[in-house]
Design a protein around this motif. Structure first.
Motif, PDB file in Angstrom:
ATOM      1  N   ALA A  26       0.754  -1.201  -0.129  1.00  0.00           N
ATOM      2  CA  ALA A  26       0.000  -0.054   0.029  1.00  0.00           C
ATOM      3  C   ALA A  26       0.922   1.363   0.122  1.00  0.00           C
ATOM      4  N   ARG A  27       1.922   1.353   0.659  1.00  0.00           N
ATOM      5  CA  ARG A  27       2.925   2.405   0.980  1.00  0.00           C
ATOM      6  C   ARG A  27       3.457   2.626  -0.538  1.00  0.00           C
ATOM      7  N   ASP A  28       4.049   1.509  -1.390  1.00  0.00           N
ATOM      8  CA  ASP A  28       4.566   1.648  -2.441  1.00  0.00           C
ATOM      9  C   ASP A  28       3.511   2.120  -3.595  1.00  0.00           C
ATOM     10  N   ALA A  29       2.427   1.808  -3.486  1.00  0.00           N
ATOM     11  CA  ALA A  29       1.187   2.299  -4.666  1.00  0.00           C
ATOM     12  C   ALA A  29       0.975   3.795  -4.295  1.00  0.00           C
ATOM     13  N   SER A  30       0.955   4.387  -3.058  1.00  0.00           N
ATOM     14  CA  SER A  30       0.849   5.640  -2.699  1.00  0.00           C
ATOM     15  C   SER A  30       1.821   6.386  -3.149  1.00  0.00           C
ATOM     16  N   ASP A  33       1.252   6.961  -6.794  1.00  0.00           N
ATOM     17  CA  ASP A  33      -0.038   7.701  -7.128  1.00  0.00           C
ATOM     18  C   ASP A  33       0.516   9.174  -6.790  1.00  0.00           C
ATOM     19  N   GLU A  34       1.170   9.501  -5.695  1.00  0.00           N
ATOM     20  CA  GLU A  34       1.969  10.880  -5.436  1.00  0.00           C
ATOM     21  C   GLU A  34       2.695  11.386  -6.725  1.00  0.00           C
ATOM     22  N   ALA A 121      -3.005  -3.484  -5.383  1.00  0.00           N
ATOM     23  CA  ALA A 121      -2.109  -2.445  -5.397  1.00  0.00           C
ATOM     24  C   ALA A 121      -0.975  -2.455  -6.378  1.00  0.00           C
ATOM     25  N   ALA A 124       2.181  -0.379  -7.290  1.00  0.00           N
ATOM     26  CA  ALA A 124       3.339  -0.432  -6.224  1.00  0.00           C
ATOM     27  C   ALA A 124       4.651  -0.818  -6.881  1.00  0.00           C
ATOM     28  N   GLN A 131      10.641   6.800  -6.417  1.00  0.00           N
ATOM     29  CA  GLN A 131      10.971   7.171  -5.099  1.00  0.00           C
ATOM     30  C   GLN A 131      11.993   8.016  -4.859  1.00  0.00           C
TER      31      GLN A 131
END
Length: 145
Positions: A26-30, A33-34, A121, A124, A131
């Motif tokens: 979920a963190r990687d998918a966000s 998205d960001e 996700a 991700a 990143q």
């Protein structure tokens, strides 16, 4: 004397592992998205600096298109399922295609499309592409204005 067990039963370990894996995905998918909004306006040279050289570059009347294709290494996990007498294999492997449209030396649009073997996700898998850029934007090392 406490009524709580000192250690969680072994049956709860797979559930904890699944929750932890889901949190990372979920963190990687966000992050992906960001990137769709935060990286717009980034200079082409800064994109090359933070994401590396593109795997493919195309030009058209609409500008340049830089495409990054990545297959991050999978972090497979085998989780025992005591009640079923077997295990469940989970793999974080996937594929990412991130394309940046560049007009007049700046990123104007971003298309991120990922797939993964878990089926959740999906974007991700694109976190490794963006990143570094997002970190540098947050630190102020590179700017989008």
């Amino acid at each position: 004397m406490s009524l709580l067990p000192r250690r969680a039963p072994a049956a709860f370990a797979p559930v904890a592992l699944l929750l932890a894996l889901g949190s990372c995905v979920a963190r990687d998918a966000s992050l992906a998205d960001e990137a769709r909004t935060r990286m717009v306006g980034l200079r082409a040279d800064d994109l090359r600096l933070c994401a590396g050289p593109a795997d493919k570059r195309e030009s058209s009347e609409a500008g340049e298109f830089w495409t990054y294709d990545r297959s991050p290494p999978g972090g497979g996990v085998s989780v025992p399922v005591p009640m079923a007498g077997g295990s469940v294999n989970l793999s974080g492997g996937g594929m990412c295609r991130a394309t940046f449209q560049i007009v007049e030396g700046r990123v104007t649009r971003i298309s991120i499309s990922g797939t993964n073997e878990l089926g959740v996700a999906r974007d991700a898998a694109c976190a490794p592409v963006v990143q570094g850029c997002l970190r540098m934007i947050r630190e102020g090392t590179i700017r989008t204005d």
